[in-house]
Motif scaffolding. Structure first.
Motif, PDB file in Angstrom:
ATOM      1  N   ASP A 451     101.207  23.412  36.374  1.00 27.61           N
ATOM      2  CA  ASP A 451     101.657  24.801  36.217  1.00 27.61           C
ATOM      3  C   ASP A 451     101.973  25.121  34.755  1.00 27.61           C
ATOM      4  O   ASP A 451     101.595  26.175  34.233  1.00 27.61           O
ATOM      5  CB  ASP A 451     102.897  25.029  37.087  1.00 27.61           C
ATOM      6  N   PHE A 452     102.660  24.202  34.072  1.00 27.79           N
ATOM      7  CA  PHE A 452     103.082  24.456  32.695  1.00 27.79           C
ATOM      8  C   PHE A 452     101.887  24.539  31.747  1.00 27.79           C
ATOM      9  O   PHE A 452     101.812  25.429  30.898  1.00 27.79           O
ATOM     10  CB  PHE A 452     104.039  23.357  32.226  1.00 27.79           C
ATOM     11  N   PHE A 453     100.952  23.614  31.884  1.00 31.28           N
ATOM     12  CA  PHE A 453      99.829  23.576  30.939  1.00 31.28           C
ATOM     13  C   PHE A 453      98.663  24.469  31.354  1.00 31.28           C
ATOM     14  O   PHE A 453      97.708  24.636  30.601  1.00 31.28           O
ATOM     15  CB  PHE A 453      99.361  22.130  30.728  1.00 31.28           C
ATOM     16  N   GLY A 454      98.741  25.052  32.540  1.00 27.62           N
ATOM     17  CA  GLY A 454      97.783  26.073  32.929  1.00 27.62           C
ATOM     18  C   GLY A 454      96.430  25.547  33.374  1.00 27.62           C
ATOM     19  O   GLY A 454      96.168  24.346  33.393  1.00 27.62           O
ATOM     20  N   ALA A 455      95.567  26.506  33.717  1.00 28.39           N
ATOM     21  CA  ALA A 455      94.238  26.172  34.227  1.00 28.39           C
ATOM     22  C   ALA A 455      93.295  25.805  33.085  1.00 28.39           C
ATOM     23  O   ALA A 455      93.559  26.090  31.912  1.00 28.39           O
ATOM     24  CB  ALA A 455      93.676  27.363  35.002  1.00 28.39           C
ATOM     25  N   ILE A 456      92.180  25.183  33.438  1.00 31.62           N
ATOM     26  CA  ILE A 456      91.145  24.859  32.451  1.00 31.62           C
ATOM     27  C   ILE A 456      90.547  26.162  31.930  1.00 31.62           C
ATOM     28  O   ILE A 456      90.081  26.999  32.703  1.00 31.62           O
ATOM     29  CB  ILE A 456      90.051  23.978  33.081  1.00 31.62           C
ATOM     30  N   SER A 457      90.584  26.340  30.619  1.00 31.51           N
ATOM     31  CA  SER A 457      90.069  27.578  30.028  1.00 31.51           C
ATOM     32  C   SER A 457      88.633  27.422  29.541  1.00 31.51           C
ATOM     33  O   SER A 457      87.863  28.371  29.531  1.00 31.51           O
ATOM     34  CB  SER A 457      90.965  28.020  28.867  1.00 31.51           C
ATOM     35  N   GLU A 458      88.283  26.204  29.135  1.00 32.31           N
ATOM     36  CA  GLU A 458      86.905  25.940  28.698  1.00 32.31           C
ATOM     37  C   GLU A 458      86.677  24.439  28.604  1.00 32.31           C
ATOM     38  O   GLU A 458      87.609  23.644  28.696  1.00 32.31           O
ATOM     39  CB  GLU A 458      86.626  26.592  27.343  1.00 32.31           C
ATOM     40  N   GLN A 459      85.419  24.061  28.444  1.00 30.53           N
ATOM     41  CA  GLN A 459      85.062  22.664  28.237  1.00 30.53           C
ATOM     42  C   GLN A 459      84.330  22.524  26.909  1.00 30.53           C
ATOM     43  O   GLN A 459      83.613  23.433  26.494  1.00 30.53           O
ATOM     44  CB  GLN A 459      84.165  22.153  29.368  1.00 30.53           C
ATOM     45  N   ARG A 460      84.543  21.382  26.265  1.00 31.35           N
ATOM     46  CA  ARG A 460      83.850  21.119  25.001  1.00 31.35           C
ATOM     47  C   ARG A 460      83.257  19.723  25.017  1.00 31.35           C
ATOM     48  O   ARG A 460      83.794  18.819  25.666  1.00 31.35           O
ATOM     49  CB  ARG A 460      84.815  21.226  23.812  1.00 31.35           C
ATOM     50  N   LEU A 461      82.179  19.565  24.269  1.00 29.75           N
ATOM     51  CA  LEU A 461      81.598  18.246  24.069  1.00 29.75           C
ATOM     52  C   LEU A 461      82.078  17.708  22.729  1.00 29.75           C
ATOM     53  O   LEU A 461      81.948  18.374  21.708  1.00 29.75           O
ATOM     54  CB  LEU A 461      80.071  18.308  24.079  1.00 29.75           C
ATOM     55  N   ILE A 462      82.656  16.520  22.747  1.00 27.81           N
ATOM     56  CA  ILE A 462      83.061  15.888  21.498  1.00 27.81           C
ATOM     57  C   ILE A 462      82.339  14.551  21.385  1.00 27.81           C
ATOM     58  O   ILE A 462      81.880  13.998  22.389  1.00 27.81           O
ATOM     59  CB  ILE A 462      84.590  15.670  21.422  1.00 27.81           C
ATOM     60  N   GLU A 463      82.243  14.037  20.176  1.00 28.32           N
ATOM     61  CA  GLU A 463      81.552  12.767  19.967  1.00 28.32           C
ATOM     62  C   GLU A 463      82.567  11.661  19.712  1.00 28.32           C
ATOM     63  O   GLU A 463      83.408  11.765  18.822  1.00 28.32           O
ATOM     64  CB  GLU A 463      80.589  12.873  18.782  1.00 28.32           C
ATOM     65  N   VAL A 464      82.495  10.615  20.525  1.00 27.67           N
ATOM     66  CA  VAL A 464      83.375   9.457  20.383  1.00 27.67           C
ATOM     67  C   VAL A 464      82.504   8.210  20.347  1.00 27.67           C
ATOM     68  O   VAL A 464      81.757   7.944  21.293  1.00 27.67           O
ATOM     69  CB  VAL A 464      84.390   9.367  21.548  1.00 27.67           C
ATOM     70  N   ASN A 465      82.588   7.479  19.244  1.00 23.78           N
ATOM     71  CA  ASN A 465      81.777   6.264  19.064  1.00 23.78           C
ATOM     72  C   ASN A 465      80.289   6.528  19.285  1.00 23.78           C
ATOM     73  O   ASN A 465      79.574   5.735  19.902  1.00 23.78           O
ATOM     74  CB  ASN A 465      82.255   5.149  20.009  1.00 23.78           C
ATOM     75  N   GLY A 466      79.842   7.684  18.786  1.00 23.49           N
ATOM     76  CA  GLY A 466      78.421   8.009  18.856  1.00 23.49           C
ATOM     77  C   GLY A 466      77.954   8.536  20.194  1.00 23.49           C
ATOM     78  O   GLY A 466      76.767   8.805  20.377  1.00 23.49           O
ATOM     79  N   LYS A 467      78.880   8.702  21.146  1.00 21.11           N
ATOM     80  CA  LYS A 467      78.504   9.203  22.470  1.00 21.11           C
ATOM     81  C   LYS A 467      79.204  10.527  22.745  1.00 21.11           C
ATOM     82  O   LYS A 467      80.342  10.743  22.329  1.00 21.11           O
ATOM     83  CB  LYS A 467      78.879   8.182  23.552  1.00 21.11           C
ATOM     84  N   LYS A 468      78.509  11.408  23.465  1.00 22.19           N
ATOM     85  CA  LYS A 468      79.081  12.700  23.824  1.00 22.19           C
ATOM     86  C   LYS A 468      80.071  12.530  24.970  1.00 22.19           C
ATOM     87  O   LYS A 468      79.816  11.817  25.938  1.00 22.19           O
ATOM     88  CB  LYS A 468      77.981  13.675  24.244  1.00 22.19           C
ATOM     89  N   MET A 469      81.199  13.223  24.843  1.00 16.68           N
ATOM     90  CA  MET A 469      82.243  13.141  25.865  1.00 16.68           C
ATOM     91  C   MET A 469      82.732  14.556  26.162  1.00 16.68           C
ATOM     92  O   MET A 469      83.016  15.334  25.251  1.00 16.68           O
ATOM     93  CB  MET A 469      83.388  12.268  25.333  1.00 16.68           C
ATOM     94  N   ARG A 470      82.804  14.907  27.437  1.00 14.45           N
ATOM     95  CA  ARG A 470      83.232  16.252  27.826  1.00 14.45           C
ATOM     96  C   ARG A 470      84.743  16.265  28.048  1.00 14.45           C
ATOM     97  O   ARG A 470      85.276  15.416  28.765  1.00 14.45           O
ATOM     98  CB  ARG A 470      82.516  16.683  29.104  1.00 14.45           C
ATOM     99  N   VAL A 471      85.431  17.209  27.416  1.00 15.21           N
ATOM    100  CA  VAL A 471      86.882  17.325  27.587  1.00 15.21           C
ATOM    101  C   VAL A 471      87.232  18.722  28.092  1.00 15.21           C
ATOM    102  O   VAL A 471      86.528  19.700  27.810  1.00 15.21           O
ATOM    103  CB  VAL A 471      87.644  17.049  26.267  1.00 15.21           C
ATOM    104  N   ASN A 472      88.322  18.782  28.855  1.00 20.25           N
ATOM    105  CA  ASN A 472      88.813  20.055  29.384  1.00 20.25           C
ATOM    106  C   ASN A 472      89.902  20.609  28.475  1.00 20.25           C
ATOM    107  O   ASN A 472      90.820  19.889  28.080  1.00 20.25           O
ATOM    108  CB  ASN A 472      89.382  19.864  30.789  1.00 20.25           C
ATOM    109  N   LEU A 473      89.780  21.882  28.143  1.00 20.50           N
ATOM    110  CA  LEU A 473      90.797  22.557  27.333  1.00 20.50           C
ATOM    111  C   LEU A 473      91.623  23.476  28.221  1.00 20.50           C
ATOM    112  O   LEU A 473      91.088  24.126  29.129  1.00 20.50           O
ATOM    113  CB  LEU A 473      90.144  23.380  26.223  1.00 20.50           C
ATOM    114  N   ARG A 474      92.912  23.498  27.959  1.00 25.47           N
ATOM    115  CA  ARG A 474      93.809  24.386  28.700  1.00 25.47           C
ATOM    116  C   ARG A 474      94.564  25.264  27.715  1.00 25.47           C
ATOM    117  O   ARG A 474      94.864  24.839  26.602  1.00 25.47           O
ATOM    118  CB  ARG A 474      94.791  23.576  29.542  1.00 25.47           C
TER     119      ARG A 474
END
Length: 664
Positions: A451-474
């Motif tokens: 409730d405090f941090f809210g719903a997922i507003s968007e998703q982004r692809l970030i690169e970690v150790n040369g691999k793409k990783m999808r993260v949820n933004l709130r």
């Protein structure tokens, strides 16, 4: 040498260590028996490197990595090159340091001389492409080499010899070497005096060996006490039995793993046991008493039980029946001691069956170099893993339905002792683990966080150790800031038990853990992070007025970064962790009887502000951290992996382990 000095170094630091252990018991016995006045007590490991005319002896050691303390570098190099178990010293006391040049390559090095006591002089040649041979020499032989003489027509490295001039640091080198050889001489003399004090005319080899093992155990105990520094308290806690304290206090059972190889090799009547840690003695006493109490009920002696089980005349079904009766008796005793029910006993039994496979699986996934290496989770997987409590107990005390050779006996005793330790430790923690897990599953905290941090507003692809990783933004409504909401799975029993070898199980708090990462970092992100935590606490107090709301731990790892301090190369409290290098604020939040670990990262990345690390750098380091905390030791005490897979019993594991990126 301080860690900050190491960080500012211009030349590469190469450690060289006087790696010293006791000579074999039979060698000391024969020397004393023959009446030698100058009995060689110590053995020093020296290595042979190079070939042809360039062949040289040297002391174990190697280059310290830019991101590690010199103590960690010493332990890693000694482990990698010799496979020896170190006694445990907090700082591997520095003897001296000096600069020298490698003539062939014209490369400058700074030599750091240290002293590293070890439990075992390796009986197996460690597979290392840079080392052509390992030898154990006496103090006199070592001194002769350092004085410029040859051993088997091979000299020692120039910078480790009194006779060779290395330039402007030559006097410093000589002083360092002199300090080292004098120090080693004093230790050898002290041990000679100690062994002569126990010697009696007409003493048998067996009698001498018992005294030898006592002295060795005394030094082992001293090492682990200095290295870990938290022996079992003399005054027991209320409502806690001795065995519960041995498993969950003092050294948290790690000392039992430390001494278990010696018990496996020498049997339950190992003379050194009287000088082992209190926890080890309590563990052995509990198991021995459990077996003895059962045999008393059955009106059998231990020898009669052994003969009954080993005899070809005894029908196999009768043997099975007796083992099952021992199993039922031991389970009944465990249930009463740990106040657990049948369901919890079964739960722990099944968890422990998967503990070592899960441990190896985690390491393999974290370090691809180890995938081909750590394939053998058990040597006796079926015999031990499928055994009930009664069979485990009898096997640990050398009672089997078949006669084994000495090597097999040692292996069985070690693996059953290790398995029994895991089972008993699991019993000691299962109620707390279940209770904390259920609180989170059925509690309020997860909903409050959502409730405090809210719903997922968007998703982004970030690169970690040369691999793409999808993260949820709130989008956090209270602060109008976009954050990455990094929610971990609930803690597994595997993780809980592993961590229980580092701290009291009832002090493990991270059953529910979240990370909050600021996506768009600003100059005042640290201030905003602190405001976010304060707002979250206000939110909890406002919405859960009937429940207590508090923070029990508040660790601010942002201060050194804010003050633009240069952090030392040091690990955090937990083995393998990065401490103040990770810029974050870590808290333990309580809502009623629920608890949650919350880490807030003000910076998504600090790649341009090394050595500090943001959340992205932490994610990139996580696989290495998983391996570090298992494979590397601390303060001279071997890491958990080496305690579980002791080299002298699982010698092939060392060759596989050093394939890890940690050793490259």
């Amino acid at each position: 040498m301080s860690n900050s000095e190491l960080e500012n170094r211009r030349t590469v630091v190469a450690t060289r260590s006087f790696v010293a252990g006791l000579a074999p018991a039979e060698a000391i016995f024969e020397s004393l028996k023959s009446g030698l006045s100058d009995v060689p007590i110590m053995r020093f490991i020296i290595e042979q490197k190079g070939s042809g005319k360039n062949t040289r002896y040297t002391l174990p050691g190697g280059k310290v990595k830019p991101d590690e303390s010199w103590q960690a570098g010493v332990q890693r190099e000694v482990d990698e090159e010799t496979g020896s178990r170190t006694f445990g010293l907090p700082h591997y006391t520095e003897i001296g340091k000096y600069e020298y040049t490698i003539p062939v390559k014209n490369i400058k090095r700074q030599a750091l001389l240290t002293y590293v006591p070890v439990i075992n002089i390796p009986s197996h040649q460690v597979k290392n492409p840079n080392i052509t041979g390992i030898e154990a020499v006496s103090y006199k032989e070592l001194l002769s080499l350092i004085n410029g003489k040859k051993l088997k027509n091979v000299p020692i490295e120039e910078h480790l010899s009194f006779k060779q001039n290395i330039g402007e640091d030559n006097l410093i080198k000589k002083k360092s070497l002199m300090k080292g050889v004098i120090w080693m001489g004093h230790i050898d003399k002290y041990l000679r005096k100690k062994f002569k004090a126990i010697w009696k005319d007409g003493m048998s080899a067996q009698e001498f060996n018992q005294e030898y093992e006592k002295i060795k155990a005394e030094f082992m105990r001293s090492g682990i006490e200095v290295g870990l520094g938290n022996e079992l308290k003399k005054s027991p806690e209320k409502n806690k039995s001795e065995i519960e304290l041995a498993l969950n206090d003092g050294f948290y059972g790690k000392d039992i793993l430390y001494f278990l190889p010696e018990i496996a090799k020498n049997g339950e009547n190992w003379s050194g046991l009287e000088n082992a840690t209190e926890g080890t003695k309590i563990f052995m006493k509990y198991l021995a008493q459990s077996l003895q109490d059962f045999l008393t009920i059955k009106k059998m002696t231990t020898e009669e039980f052994k003969l009954f089980m080993e005899s070809k005349e005894t029908p196999i079904n009768k043997k099975t029946d007796l083992i099952n009766k021992l199993n039922n008796y031991f389970i009944k005793k465990i249930k009463k001691l740990f106040k657990v029910n049948d369901s919890e006993v079964s739960q722990v039994y099944n968890y422990i069956r998967e503990f070592l496979p899960e441990l190896s699986k985690e390491i393999k996934l974290a370090d691809p170099n180890l995938i081909e290496g750590l394939y053998q989770d058990y040597t006796l997987s079926n015999e031990i893993n499928n055994a009930n409590f009664g069979r485990l107990l009898s096997l640990f005390f050398g009672i089997d339905i078949k006669k084994n050779n000495t090597e097999a006996d040692n292996l069985i005793r070690f693996e059953t002792g290790r398995h029994l330790l895991f089972l008993l430790k699991g019993m000691a923690g299962i109620k707390y683990f279940n209770a904390e897990t259920e609180k989170i599953k059925n509690g309020y905290l997860q909903h409050a966080v959502e409730d405090f941090f809210g719903a997922i507003s968007e998703q982004r692809l970030i690169e970690v150790n040369g691999k793409k990783m999808r993260v949820n933004l709130r989008m956090c409504e209270n602060s109008k800031m976009k954050v990455i909401f990094d929610e971990k799975n609930l803690k597994t029993f595997f993780s809980f038990l592993r961590k229980g070898f580092e701290q009291k199980m009832e002090k493990i708090k991270d059953f529910y853990s979240i990370g909050i990462v600021f996506v768009d970092s600003k100059k005042d992100s640290i201030r905003e992070a602190k405001i976010l935590i304060a707002n979250f606490m206000r939110y909890l107090k406002s919405n859960y007025k009937s429940k207590s709301v508090e923070i029990s731990e508040y660790k601010d790892h942002t201060k050194k970064y804010e003050n633009k301090e240069k952090p030392e190369i040091a690990t955090g409290k937990r083995l393998g962790s990065m401490g103040d290098l990770l810029v974050r604020i870590k808290t333990i939040v309580h809502l009623g009887d629920e608890q949650m670990e919350m880490a807030v990262y003000p910076f998504f990345s600090l790649a341009n502000q090394k050595p500090y690390k943001g959340w992205k750098e932490k994610m990139e380091d996580d696989p290495d951290y998983l391996v570090r905390r298992m494979l590397t030791g601390k303060n001279g005490i071997p890491g958990l992996y080496d305690l579980i897979y002791y080299l002298e019993i699982f010698f092939h594991h060392h060759a596989q382990k050093i394939q890890s990126a940690i050793y490259k």
